[in-house]
Design a protein around this motif. Structure first.
Motif, PDB file in Angstrom:
ATOM      1  N   GLN A  22     -12.095  -1.131   9.470  1.00  0.00           N
ATOM      2  CA  GLN A  22     -10.892  -1.979   9.484  1.00  0.00           C
ATOM      3  C   GLN A  22      -9.919  -1.590   8.367  1.00  0.00           C
ATOM      4  N   TYR A  23     -10.496  -1.364   7.182  1.00  0.00           N
ATOM      5  CA  TYR A  23      -9.652  -1.311   5.985  1.00  0.00           C
ATOM      6  C   TYR A  23      -9.556   0.077   5.356  1.00  0.00           C
ATOM      7  N   GLY A  24     -10.291   1.050   5.897  1.00  0.00           N
ATOM      8  CA  GLY A  24     -10.202   2.405   5.374  1.00  0.00           C
ATOM      9  C   GLY A  24     -11.204   2.660   4.248  1.00  0.00           C
ATOM     10  N   TYR A  25     -11.221   3.898   3.795  1.00  0.00           N
ATOM     11  CA  TYR A  25     -12.222   4.338   2.815  1.00  0.00           C
ATOM     12  C   TYR A  25     -11.659   4.445   1.406  1.00  0.00           C
ATOM     13  N   ARG A  26     -10.372   4.154   1.235  1.00  0.00           N
ATOM     14  CA  ARG A  26      -9.775   4.311  -0.092  1.00  0.00           C
ATOM     15  C   ARG A  26      -9.937   3.025  -0.907  1.00  0.00           C
ATOM     16  N   SER A  27     -10.163   3.185  -2.201  1.00  0.00           N
ATOM     17  CA  SER A  27     -10.284   2.021  -3.083  1.00  0.00           C
ATOM     18  C   SER A  27      -8.896   1.452  -3.373  1.00  0.00           C
ATOM     19  N   LEU A  28      -8.884   0.205  -3.844  1.00  0.00           N
ATOM     20  CA  LEU A  28      -7.611  -0.431  -4.199  1.00  0.00           C
ATOM     21  C   LEU A  28      -6.928   0.355  -5.315  1.00  0.00           C
ATOM     22  N   GLU A  29      -7.706   0.823  -6.280  1.00  0.00           N
ATOM     23  CA  GLU A  29      -7.124   1.583  -7.400  1.00  0.00           C
ATOM     24  C   GLU A  29      -6.446   2.852  -6.905  1.00  0.00           C
ATOM     25  N   GLU A  30      -7.073   3.538  -5.964  1.00  0.00           N
ATOM     26  CA  GLU A  30      -6.468   4.776  -5.421  1.00  0.00           C
ATOM     27  C   GLU A  30      -5.149   4.456  -4.719  1.00  0.00           C
ATOM     28  N   ILE A  31      -5.183   3.420  -3.886  1.00  0.00           N
ATOM     29  CA  ILE A  31      -3.965   3.060  -3.126  1.00  0.00           C
ATOM     30  C   ILE A  31      -2.853   2.644  -4.094  1.00  0.00           C
ATOM     31  N   MET A  32      -3.209   1.818  -5.082  1.00  0.00           N
ATOM     32  CA  MET A  32      -2.197   1.327  -6.026  1.00  0.00           C
ATOM     33  C   MET A  32      -1.666   2.462  -6.914  1.00  0.00           C
ATOM     34  N   GLY A  33      -2.541   3.408  -7.237  1.00  0.00           N
ATOM     35  CA  GLY A  33      -2.115   4.550  -8.055  1.00  0.00           C
ATOM     36  C   GLY A  33      -1.000   5.331  -7.383  1.00  0.00           C
ATOM     37  N   ASP A  34      -1.143   5.550  -6.083  1.00  0.00           N
ATOM     38  CA  ASP A  34      -0.104   6.268  -5.322  1.00  0.00           C
ATOM     39  C   ASP A  34       1.214   5.488  -5.364  1.00  0.00           C
ATOM     40  N   LEU A  35       1.119   4.164  -5.260  1.00  0.00           N
ATOM     41  CA  LEU A  35       2.341   3.344  -5.257  1.00  0.00           C
ATOM     42  C   LEU A  35       3.049   3.413  -6.600  1.00  0.00           C
ATOM     43  N   VAL A  36       2.261   3.324  -7.681  1.00  0.00           N
ATOM     44  CA  VAL A  36       2.851   3.377  -9.027  1.00  0.00           C
ATOM     45  C   VAL A  36       3.597   4.698  -9.205  1.00  0.00           C
ATOM     46  N   PHE A  38       4.797   6.785  -6.819  1.00  0.00           N
ATOM     47  CA  PHE A  38       5.963   6.902  -5.939  1.00  0.00           C
ATOM     48  C   PHE A  38       7.120   6.035  -6.456  1.00  0.00           C
ATOM     49  N   ALA A  39       6.815   4.808  -6.861  1.00  0.00           N
ATOM     50  CA  ALA A  39       7.877   3.933  -7.387  1.00  0.00           C
ATOM     51  C   ALA A  39       8.510   4.572  -8.617  1.00  0.00           C
ATOM     52  N   GLY A  40       7.675   5.113  -9.498  1.00  0.00           N
ATOM     53  CA  GLY A  40       8.191   5.752 -10.714  1.00  0.00           C
ATOM     54  C   GLY A  40       9.094   6.929 -10.386  1.00  0.00           C
ATOM     55  N   ALA A  41       8.698   7.733  -9.399  1.00  0.00           N
ATOM     56  CA  ALA A  41       9.505   8.898  -9.002  1.00  0.00           C
ATOM     57  C   ALA A  41      10.848   8.448  -8.431  1.00  0.00           C
ATOM     58  N   CYS A  42      10.894   7.237  -7.891  1.00  0.00           N
ATOM     59  CA  CYS A  42      12.154   6.697  -7.340  1.00  0.00           C
ATOM     60  C   CYS A  42      12.935   5.915  -8.394  1.00  0.00           C
ATOM     61  N   GLY A  43      12.412   5.862  -9.624  1.00  0.00           N
ATOM     62  CA  GLY A  43      13.135   5.199 -10.713  1.00  0.00           C
ATOM     63  C   GLY A  43      12.871   3.704 -10.815  1.00  0.00           C
ATOM     64  N   HIS A  44      11.760   3.250 -10.222  1.00  0.00           N
ATOM     65  CA  HIS A  44      11.443   1.822 -10.262  1.00  0.00           C
ATOM     66  C   HIS A  44      10.110   1.600 -10.989  1.00  0.00           C
ATOM     67  N   GLU A  45       9.917   0.345 -11.401  1.00  0.00           N
ATOM     68  CA  GLU A  45       8.682   0.005 -12.117  1.00  0.00           C
ATOM     69  C   GLU A  45       7.800  -0.838 -11.213  1.00  0.00           C
ATOM     70  N   LEU A  46       6.594  -0.370 -10.955  1.00  0.00           N
ATOM     71  CA  LEU A  46       5.688  -1.105 -10.055  1.00  0.00           C
ATOM     72  C   LEU A  46       4.422  -1.482 -10.808  1.00  0.00           C
ATOM     73  N   THR A  47       4.074  -2.754 -10.743  1.00  0.00           N
ATOM     74  CA  THR A  47       2.810  -3.222 -11.302  1.00  0.00           C
ATOM     75  C   THR A  47       2.021  -3.895 -10.180  1.00  0.00           C
ATOM     76  N   HIS A  48       0.720  -4.024 -10.378  1.00  0.00           N
ATOM     77  CA  HIS A  48      -0.099  -4.618  -9.317  1.00  0.00           C
ATOM     78  C   HIS A  48      -1.181  -5.501  -9.903  1.00  0.00           C
ATOM     79  N   VAL A  49      -1.587  -6.487  -9.102  1.00  0.00           N
ATOM     80  CA  VAL A  49      -2.576  -7.451  -9.556  1.00  0.00           C
ATOM     81  C   VAL A  49      -3.406  -7.891  -8.351  1.00  0.00           C
ATOM     82  N   GLN A  50      -4.668  -8.188  -8.595  1.00  0.00           N
ATOM     83  CA  GLN A  50      -5.541  -8.671  -7.512  1.00  0.00           C
ATOM     84  C   GLN A  50      -6.251  -9.920  -8.003  1.00  0.00           C
ATOM     85  N   SER A  51      -6.389 -10.907  -7.125  1.00  0.00           N
ATOM     86  CA  SER A  51      -7.167 -12.094  -7.475  1.00  0.00           C
ATOM     87  C   SER A  51      -7.871 -12.627  -6.240  1.00  0.00           C
ATOM     88  N   ASN A  52      -9.052 -13.193  -6.478  1.00  0.00           N
ATOM     89  CA  ASN A  52      -9.797 -13.820  -5.383  1.00  0.00           C
ATOM     90  C   ASN A  52      -9.486 -15.309  -5.266  1.00  0.00           C
TER      91      ASN A  52
END
Ligand code: DQA
Length: 149
Positions: A22-36, A38-52
């Motif tokens: 359903q959800y793929g084999y990539r960890s949350l850290e891997e997925i979020m790392g790519d986002l950080v 890509f956002a940085g390369a576009c000149g934006h600041e991206l942070t991420h947080v997870q909570s249960n």
């Protein structure tokens, strides 16, 4: 420069091991790392947080307003289908947001078809596993600076 906050709900800390069909084999850290990156390369600041926790997620959304977050990408996970409190928090802060799901929720059980967020979101991206987050980020980047042509 825009500030973008990615909020991940319950059980998404288990990505990579949790129902990978359903959800793929990539960890949350891997997925979020790519986002950080890509956002940085576009000149934006991206942070991420997870909570249960639902209450903690409400606190995070409220905190986004005081930290001048411009856009939110949120995967409310199971709270998608239940949480009036989280919906109310997003309405209260008025920060535009994209709802994201790794799995194709409309193709799953009936109870997953109901979202408390879809009608107040900029849009919903669902079914592309980890790539769903990148598609949401691309949509926000395009909104900030529409592609020429
Ligand atoms: C999910 C879909 C939800 O129905 C489920 O409860 C999740 C993950 C997704 O990303 O596909 O935890 O939000």
């Amino acid at each position: 420069m825009a500030r973008i906050l990615v909020i991940n709900g319950p059980n998404l800390n288990l990505l990579g091991n949790r129902e990978p069909e359903q959800y793929g084999y990539r960890s949350l850290e891997e997925i979020m790392g790519d986002l950080v990156r890509f956002a940085g390369a576009c000149g934006h600041e991206l942070t991420h947080v997870q909570s249960n926790g639902e209450g903690e997620l409400v606190d995070i959304v409220q905190g986004a307003a005081t930290s001048a977050v411009d856009y939110i990408i949120i995967n409310p996970a199971a709270y998608t289908h239940t949480s009036v409190a989280l919906r109310d928090a997003l309405i209260a802060v008025g920060i535009p947001f994209v709802e994201v799901h790794l799995s194709s929720v409309q193709a799953r059980e009936d109870f997953r078809h109901r979202s408390y967020f879809a009608d107040i979101a900029m849009g919903v991206i669902s079914g592309f596993q980890g790539e769903s987050y990148m598609l949401a980020l691309q949509a926000i980047v395009n909104r900030i600076e529409p592609p020429a042509g």
